[in-house]
Motif scaffolding. Structure first.
Motif, PDB file in Angstrom:
ATOM      1  N   GLN A  17       0.815  -1.209   0.000  1.00  0.00           N
ATOM      2  CA  GLN A  17       0.000   0.000   0.000  1.00  0.00           C
ATOM      3  C   GLN A  17       0.853   1.264   0.000  1.00  0.00           C
ATOM      4  N   SER A  18       2.149   1.111   0.308  1.00  0.00           N
ATOM      5  CA  SER A  18       3.029   2.281   0.379  1.00  0.00           C
ATOM      6  C   SER A  18       3.220   2.947  -0.980  1.00  0.00           C
ATOM      7  N   LEU A  20       0.888   3.838  -2.862  1.00  0.00           N
ATOM      8  CA  LEU A  20      -0.253   4.720  -3.112  1.00  0.00           C
ATOM      9  C   LEU A  20      -0.030   6.075  -2.451  1.00  0.00           C
ATOM     10  N   MET A  24      -6.527   3.960   0.282  1.00  0.00           N
ATOM     11  CA  MET A  24      -7.130   2.950  -0.605  1.00  0.00           C
ATOM     12  C   MET A  24      -8.492   2.515  -0.080  1.00  0.00           C
ATOM     13  N   ASN A  26     -11.430  -0.069   0.683  1.00  0.00           N
ATOM     14  CA  ASN A  26     -11.306  -1.443   1.181  1.00  0.00           C
ATOM     15  C   ASN A  26     -11.559  -2.488   0.096  1.00  0.00           C
ATOM     16  N   LYS A  29      -8.524  -4.154  -1.519  1.00  0.00           N
ATOM     17  CA  LYS A  29      -7.570  -4.799  -0.619  1.00  0.00           C
ATOM     18  C   LYS A  29      -7.786  -6.303  -0.611  1.00  0.00           C
ATOM     19  N   GLN A  35      -2.873  -6.342   1.170  1.00  0.00           N
ATOM     20  CA  GLN A  35      -2.212  -5.395   0.294  1.00  0.00           C
ATOM     21  C   GLN A  35      -3.134  -5.088  -0.902  1.00  0.00           C
ATOM     22  N   VAL A  36      -2.632  -4.199  -1.780  1.00  0.00           N
ATOM     23  CA  VAL A  36      -3.410  -3.881  -2.969  1.00  0.00           C
ATOM     24  C   VAL A  36      -3.503  -5.135  -3.853  1.00  0.00           C
TER      25      VAL A  36
END
Length: 457
Positions: A17-18, A20, A24, A26, A29, A35-36
């Motif tokens: 997620q870092s 982005l 984000m 939900n 996820k 994570q994405v």
């Protein structure tokens, strides 16, 4: 969601997620690695996973979804992770696919209807002669089909097969025919069946028309060269005809001419009498046909009901079944019955030696929706529950089958011909149940009952 195969090579877990720059939602996820989503798949319960995570979770077979447990919505069997989920895409009912015949793009759910009713390249059978042809050729085929129904403009009779129309025209009592004396000037034209009345009532008029012809023939005979008259002989001038031998020859010629005239008159009389006999035969044939149609109408009215309930008495069972086995009369139709006076028109179709999967082993019974006079006022497709029964004549254990119409089938759409395709029960009753002292077969007779549920009408 994009189509991702579970067999993709070297799958990786979710994207951190870092990467982005904004928070984000939900729904993007992975419920396993948090994570994405990378190459997302959706489980049977609705939660989304990376394909890598999903394969790890289901590697030992279907198992409960942990995300469902955490959300306290766990409910068998809808929260089970299923490794076969991705295979749904291969048979998704909302997938668009090309028609194999016309290449039109259609939904998988609409394929059956398209193939049966909409495809321009579909093949079908002529409902009159059963010939198979392409849908686009239907109009051209109707122009030449020998079984295509025509209507007589003279008598109004409908549904005359094209192959029998010429014969009907010759026998039709209301077809227009000219008077047999039209050659001598009678202008009268009337129905074929009424020519006899005209001839009987117009005798004097016909004699007046014949008189000039008779006088002309007499005059011709009188003016023929006689004994001793001058005659012109081309190239030789005038000469006096011989008085003796010529007189004999002239008398013989006149006698022969008289015989010829008499033969011609007799021949005309014979032809006139033959025409009258043929007209009488046509009249009798038409009367027999009208009588037969009237008897059929009376039989239908005798058994007709208007409450959706119909009992069909099928007598002479042994002979009728023998005809069915021999293929002479494989099927028989019941009289028509109605859901109400202005309601649906229906009938039953019975195969005494079975049809399709029931041939030779079962009675096959089918329900038929017919074209009625008030169809424009009714709700279509026909959707009423139908119950079919073979009655136990000891009134103990009837054989019963019931069904609700498939509203997508052409059998239950508004009829465009005399009757729709029959629908019902090929395996309605084993023929073994009619053997021996059967309670269903008494005095060589069976009784069949149909009940149409009128709820909602």
């Amino acid at each position: 969601m994009a189509r991702i195969s579970l067999d993709c090579p070297n799958p990786l877990p979710g994207i951190p997620q870092s990467v982005l720059s904004v928070p984000m939602e939900n729904k993007y996820k992975c419920q396993q690695c948090l994570q994405v989503l990378r190459k997302p798949v959706q489980a049977q319960c609705g939660h989304r996973f990376c394909v890598h995570c999903f394969k790890l979770l289901t590697s030992c077979g279907p198992k409960p979804c942990e995300a469902c447990r955490q959300e306290e919505i766990y409910e068998e069997p809808f929260s089970i992770l299923n490794s076969n989920e991705a295979q749904h895409e291969d048979r998704c009912e909302f997938e668009r696919m090309p028609c194999e015949a016309c290449q039109t793009s259609i939904l998988r759910t609409e394929k059956e209807r398209h193939d049966e009713r909409e495809c321009e390249a579909r093949t079908l059978n002529c409902k009159y002669c059963k010939t198979t042809f392409n849908f686009k050729e239907i109009k051209a085929h109707d122009e030449i089909c020998l079984k295509f129904p025509l209507q007589c403009k003279d008598c109004g009779k409908k549904k005359i097969p094209r192959e029998k129309f010429t014969e009907h025209s010759k026998l039709c009592a209301k077809s227009k025919s000219a008077c047999p004396f039209s050659d001598v000037g009678c202008k009268y034209v009337t129905d074929s069946g009424k020519l006899g009345d005209h001839e009987h009532g117009s005798t004097m008029e016909h004699l007046r028309l014949l008189l000039p012809m008779v006088l002309s023939m007499s005059r011709t005979r009188a003016e023929a060269p006689g004994q001793g008259e001058w005659q012109e002989d081309s190239g030789l001038g005038l000469y006096r005809a011989p008085e003796e031998g010529a007189a004999t020859e002239t008398g013989a010629a006149a006698s022969m001419q008289s015989v010829d005239v008499e033969k011609k008159a007799n021949q005309e009389k014979i032809e006139n009498l033959s025409n009258k006999v043929r007209q009488l035969e046509r009249t009798v044939s038409m009367r027999d046909l009208q009588l037969s149609e009237t008897e059929q109408l009376l039989r239908e009215l005798q058994f007709c009901t208007y409450d959706g309930i119909f009992v069909w008495k099928v007598s002479d069972f042994a002979r009728r079944r023998q005809d069915a086995v021999a293929g002479r009369t494989p099927a028989m139709f019941s009289p028509a019955f109605y859901s109400s006076k202005y309601g649906y028109k229906m009938c039953l179709r019975l195969y005494l030696n079975g049809d399709g999967t029931g041939r030779g082993t079962h009675l096959s019974l089918f329900f038929v929706v017919m074209r009625g006079k008030c169809d424009a006022l009714l709700k279509w497709p026909f959707s009423q529950k139908v119950t079919l029964m073979l009655l136990d004549q000891n009134n103990r254990e009837h054989i019963i089958d019931a069904f609700r119409p498939d509203v997508t089938s052409t059998s239950f759409q508004r009829p465009i011909s005399e009757m729709n395709i029959a629908s019902g029960c090929p395996l309605f009753c084993p023929l073994a149940k009619l053997a021996g002292k059967s309670p269903y077969l008494r005095d060589d007779t069976i009784f069949i009952k149909a009940i149409v549920d009128l709820t909602g009408l």
